[in-house]
Each structure stands twice: as structure tokens, then as C-alpha cells.
Design a protein around this motif. Structure first.
Motif, PDB file in Angstrom:
ATOM      1  N   LEU A 111      -9.837  -1.125   2.423  1.00  0.00           N
ATOM      2  CA  LEU A 111      -9.618   0.039   1.563  1.00  0.00           C
ATOM      3  C   LEU A 111      -9.793  -0.345   0.100  1.00  0.00           C
ATOM      4  CD1 LEU A 111      -6.385   1.393   3.291  1.00  0.00           C
ATOM      5  CD2 LEU A 111      -8.741   2.166   3.631  1.00  0.00           C
ATOM      6  N   VAL A 112     -10.445   0.535  -0.660  1.00  0.00           N
ATOM      7  CA  VAL A 112     -10.565   0.340  -2.111  1.00  0.00           C
ATOM      8  C   VAL A 112      -9.977   1.570  -2.792  1.00  0.00           C
ATOM      9  CG1 VAL A 112     -12.127  -0.047  -4.062  1.00  0.00           C
ATOM     10  CG2 VAL A 112     -12.698  -1.004  -1.806  1.00  0.00           C
ATOM     11  N   PRO A 113      -8.900   1.402  -3.587  1.00  0.00           N
ATOM     12  CA  PRO A 113      -8.315   2.554  -4.279  1.00  0.00           C
ATOM     13  C   PRO A 113      -9.305   3.125  -5.289  1.00  0.00           C
ATOM     14  CG  PRO A 113      -6.811   0.673  -4.298  1.00  0.00           C
ATOM     15  CD  PRO A 113      -8.137   0.166  -3.817  1.00  0.00           C
ATOM     16  N   ILE A 114      -9.314   4.465  -5.404  1.00  0.00           N
ATOM     17  CA  ILE A 114     -10.267   5.102  -6.330  1.00  0.00           C
ATOM     18  C   ILE A 114      -9.566   5.840  -7.464  1.00  0.00           C
ATOM     19  CG2 ILE A 114     -12.113   5.266  -4.619  1.00  0.00           C
ATOM     20  CD1 ILE A 114     -11.439   8.286  -4.370  1.00  0.00           C
ATOM     21  N   GLY A 115      -8.237   5.738  -7.542  1.00  0.00           N
ATOM     22  CA  GLY A 115      -7.527   6.375  -8.651  1.00  0.00           C
ATOM     23  C   GLY A 115      -7.817   7.864  -8.704  1.00  0.00           C
ATOM     24  N   GLY A 116      -8.197   8.333  -9.875  1.00  0.00           N
ATOM     25  CA  GLY A 116      -8.407   9.767 -10.059  1.00  0.00           C
ATOM     26  C   GLY A 116      -9.814  10.252  -9.765  1.00  0.00           C
TER      27      GLY A 116
ATOM     28  N   LEU B 188       0.863  -1.178   0.000  1.00  0.00           N
ATOM     29  CA  LEU B 188       0.000   0.000   0.000  1.00  0.00           C
ATOM     30  C   LEU B 188       0.903   1.232   0.000  1.00  0.00           C
ATOM     31  CD1 LEU B 188      -3.024   0.742   0.182  1.00  0.00           C
ATOM     32  CD2 LEU B 188      -2.787   0.762   2.670  1.00  0.00           C
ATOM     33  N   GLU B 189       0.896   1.952  -1.106  1.00  0.00           N
ATOM     34  CA  GLU B 189       1.801   3.111  -1.213  1.00  0.00           C
ATOM     35  C   GLU B 189       1.237   4.328  -0.498  1.00  0.00           C
ATOM     36  OE1 GLU B 189       3.596   4.462  -4.937  1.00  0.00           O
ATOM     37  OE2 GLU B 189       3.405   2.372  -5.603  1.00  0.00           O
ATOM     38  N   LEU B 190       2.126   5.072   0.153  1.00  0.00           N
ATOM     39  CA  LEU B 190       1.708   6.329   0.780  1.00  0.00           C
ATOM     40  C   LEU B 190       1.137   7.241  -0.293  1.00  0.00           C
ATOM     41  CD1 LEU B 190       4.600   7.112   3.321  1.00  0.00           C
ATOM     42  CD2 LEU B 190       2.465   5.866   3.686  1.00  0.00           C
ATOM     43  N   GLY B 191       0.091   7.975   0.061  1.00  0.00           N
ATOM     44  CA  GLY B 191      -0.504   8.918  -0.885  1.00  0.00           C
ATOM     45  C   GLY B 191      -1.613   8.322  -1.752  1.00  0.00           C
ATOM     46  N   THR B 192      -1.798   6.984  -1.691  1.00  0.00           N
ATOM     47  CA  THR B 192      -2.859   6.350  -2.495  1.00  0.00           C
ATOM     48  C   THR B 192      -4.229   6.871  -2.053  1.00  0.00           C
ATOM     49  OG1 THR B 192      -1.524   4.345  -2.612  1.00  0.00           O
ATOM     50  CG2 THR B 192      -3.836   4.126  -3.221  1.00  0.00           C
ATOM     51  N   SER B 193      -5.058   7.231  -3.027  1.00  0.00           N
ATOM     52  CA  SER B 193      -6.403   7.731  -2.734  1.00  0.00           C
ATOM     53  C   SER B 193      -7.369   6.549  -2.641  1.00  0.00           C
ATOM     54  CB  SER B 193      -6.831   8.688  -3.857  1.00  0.00           C
ATOM     55  OG  SER B 193      -8.107   9.207  -3.604  1.00  0.00           O
ATOM     56  N   VAL B 194      -8.068   6.445  -1.518  1.00  0.00           N
ATOM     57  CA  VAL B 194      -8.912   5.266  -1.247  1.00  0.00           C
ATOM     58  C   VAL B 194     -10.262   5.679  -0.656  1.00  0.00           C
ATOM     59  CG1 VAL B 194      -6.945   3.732  -0.788  1.00  0.00           C
ATOM     60  CG2 VAL B 194      -7.966   5.034   1.096  1.00  0.00           C
ATOM     61  N   VAL B 195     -11.224   4.755  -0.719  1.00  0.00           N
ATOM     62  CA  VAL B 195     -12.414   4.859   0.127  1.00  0.00           C
ATOM     63  C   VAL B 195     -12.391   3.683   1.091  1.00  0.00           C
ATOM     64  CG1 VAL B 195     -13.901   6.146  -1.465  1.00  0.00           C
ATOM     65  CG2 VAL B 195     -13.859   3.623  -1.572  1.00  0.00           C
TER      66      VAL B 195
END
Ligand code: ZN
Ligand code: ZN
Length: 346
Positions: free
Chosen positions: A137-142, A78-85
Motif C-alpha cells: 500500500l502507498v498512502p496518497i494523502g489528499g 496503518l490507521e483506519l481510513g487512510t487513503s491508499v493505492v
């Protein structure tokens, strides 16, 4: 950090300064980018002291989005800064239900003292949020976190309710949506996108009915004592194949049962006052009508819903509030004057 906390039973929530948490082993710290305001918080805050089951003060917010700010020991990939819900209905991760991704029905959560954020565990209406596992956590990209965060409950709950009934939504069938607010307006869009059923929305004012039509309802009917008759005029004797009641008070449950057709699903999602009931039995309810009251949705369904959001087919109505305006967001929610979902942006 600042957090919106429910401090005293019966009083309004307050913005308070509390220590910024640090992630323990296996946990993730999010810097919150958006947090949704939900009727179930209102339901919890209206409970009398003797029925209130959580420890106070409680940081509110079970719809959360953020960027990964720090990870605890042992968290990998899990990379720092990843945008997630955040998937909210946390479970143990190991029981049969959790193994299916149905952590909303975890068999051991109560016994292990596992609570969702904002509904027992510290919630998302704060500058930072601890998530107990990267699994949630689910990444939401942009995607825009403000427009996306309501999907974690206001989207996931109707998505789960609709998906289990998709087999009944054949061409020519009717789906009735009672209440076109935070959850209902997403349900209308999901029904239009996932099924060929025609959609009838019920709500209590003309502007809410207009809103329901603007998000895709074919028909809109005032939710009053004549509502069932007026819906039946549209559906004919067949009635509705699926009724979704996002209100859940006795009058709407009665309407739901009165418009249901043979072999229909009646799904009561709204909490109402927690006392309403549907009557089922020979000569009382339509043949083979199935009544259910689901809770939230599965992890896999949240991933599917984020994929749908990437397709651009969902238009979530949100009203933005700052953290300081949090108490006002709950006032507007209780007064029923929000258009769609209130989202707090810390
Ligand atoms: Zn909720
Ligand atoms: Zn479990």
C-alpha cells in the motif's frame, strides 16, 4: 458485497453479489474508492479455456485504490481510513528481487502461488479488496483516488520503462511512443517531465493524435504502413533513442524496430496477441539497439510516481463508470473508444 467477476471463459464479466471478505493475519481490508480497467484484463479474458491459468470466478481489477477499512492480526502502523493505492505485482517479499523492491520480478511468486489482485487473486473492481500485506500500500494523502488509481499500472509501467532508459534521452534525441491510450498518454507526460527528449506519438486516428499532442507530444504520426518512413522524416538518419510500443502487435513491433537508432532502447510494453517478435542481429537491427519487454514496475517506483502526482505534473485522462457499468467499460476498452483510462467507482 458487489464485485465484477469473470465467470465463464469467453463470456463478458458480470456484476455479482459475493460475501464481503475479512482480513486474515497480516492482511488489510480496503473499502475500494476507485479501480482501473486495463487491456491486460481483456488479454486474459480472450484466452481460450485450455490456456486460462486462473481459478474462476475471478474478481477483476489490478489497479486499486481504497481506504483502510480493517486490518488483520499483526498489522501495525496503518490507521483506519487512510487513503491508499495498491502496488499490484505482489511478490514473496523475501527473495533478492523483492529485496530490491522489484516484486514484479519475484523469483518465488509462481512457486508460492502468489498472484496480483485481479490477475489470480480477487481484484479491486468490487466494494472491498483484501491486500495481502501493508507493504503493498502507498498512502496518497489528499490526492483524488479516481485520478490517481491509474498510476498503479498505466503510470507505473511506463514510468519503469522510461526510467531505465533515461540515460539515453539526451537533449536533441527522439523518443517514439506507439499508442497514446491508457499507458501511452501517461508515458508522453512522463517523457516530457523527466527528460529533454522530443516526443513523437503514433496512433491510428486523427483524434487520438490530437489527444497525444494535447498531453505533450511534439509530433504525431499516423500508425500505418508508412509510419516508419514518416517518423524517419522527422528524426533523420539518427532514428529514435527510445521506442516505447504500448500496442505490441507485429505491425507496431516492426515499426518500432524500423525507427530505432544506433544504441537505442526498444521497449515492447503492449501485450498484443502474445505472438509478436522483434528480430535482432547483425545487419537486421541497428548496432547496439537493445530490445526488452518489461513487466509493471517496482515498489519504490510507485512511491516516486505518487510523489510526482503530488507535484501536480501528471494529468491522467479518466472516464468514470459505476460498478454496474463495469461490463460496458470493458466493451468500450475493447472497441478502443475510451479517452485515457476507464475507472470504476463502486
Ligand atoms: Zn494492466
Ligand atoms: Zn520475491
Amino acid at each position: 458485497m458487489q464485485a465484477l467477476q469473470y465467470v465463464t471463459v469467453g463470456a463478458e464479466p458480470e456484476v455479482r453479489e459475493i460475501p464481503t471478505p475479512e482480513p486474515g493475519p497480516g492482511q488489510v481490508l480496503l473499502q475500494v474508492t476507485a479501480a482501473g480497467v486495463c487491456h491486460s484484463d481483456d488479454f486474459v479474458m480472450s484466452m481460450p479455456a485450455e490456456a486460462f491459468g486462473f481459478t474462476l470466478p475471478l474478481t477483476l481489477g489490478h489497479e486499486g485504490a481504497g481506504t483502510v477499512a480493517a486490518v488483520g492480526e499483526g498489522v501495525r502502523g496503518l490507521e483506519l481510513g487512510t487513503s491508499v493505492v495498491v502496488y499490484g505485482p505482489w511478490g514473496c517479499g523475501n527473495c533478492w528481487f523483492c529485496a530490491q523492491g522489484m516484486e514484479n520480478y519475484c523469483a518465488r511468486a509462481a512457486e508460492l502461488g502468489i498472484f496480483p489482485p485481479g490477475l489470480g487473486a480477487p481484484g479491486a473492481i468490487a466494494e472491498y479488496l483484501i491486500v495481502d500485506s501493508p507493504r503493498h500500500l502507498v498512502p496518497i494523502g489528499g490526492l483524488d483516488p479516481v485520478a490517481t488509481v491509474p498510476l498503479t499500472d498505466a503510470g507505473l509501467t511506463p514510468y519503469h520503462a522510461i526510467k531505465r532508459s533515461l540515460g539515453k534521452l539526451r537533449p536533441g534525441s527522439w523518443a517514439v511512443v506507439i499508442g497514446s491510450g491508457g499507458l501511452g498518454h501517461v508515458a508522453i507526460q512522463l517523457l516530457r517531465h523527466l527528460s529533454s527528449a522530443r516526443v513523437i506519438a503514433l496512433d491510428v486516428s486523427d483524434d487520438k493524435l490530437q489527444f497525444a499532442k494535447s498531453v505533450g507530444a511534439h509530433e504525431a504520426v499516423l500508425s500505418d504502413a508508412q509510419a516508419a518512413d514518416n517518423v524517419r522524416k522527422i528524426t533523420g538518419a539518427a532514428g529514435a533513442s527510445l521506442v516505447l510500443d504500448f500496442v505490441g502487435y507485429q505491425p507496431t513491433v516492426d515499426t518500432a524496430m524500423a525507427v530505432a537508432g544506433v544504441d537505442s532502447d526498444v521497449t515492447i510494453v503492449g501485450l498484443g496477441d502474445g505472438k509478436s517478435a522483434a528480430r535482432v542481429g547483425f545487419g537486421i537491427s541497428p548496432y547496439e539497439a537493445a530490445v526488452t519487454s518489461p513487466y509493471w514496475g517496482t515498489r519504490a517506483e510507485l512511491i516516486e510516481l505518487i510523489d510526482l502526482a503530488h507535484e501536480g505534473v501528471l494529468d491522467i485522462a479518466v472516464e468514470r463508470f459505476t460498478l454496474d457499468e463495469g461490463p460496458e467499460a470493458y466493451r468500450r476498452l475493447a472497441a478502443g473508444t475510451l479517452r485515457g483510462r476507464a475507472v470504476i467507482v463502486p
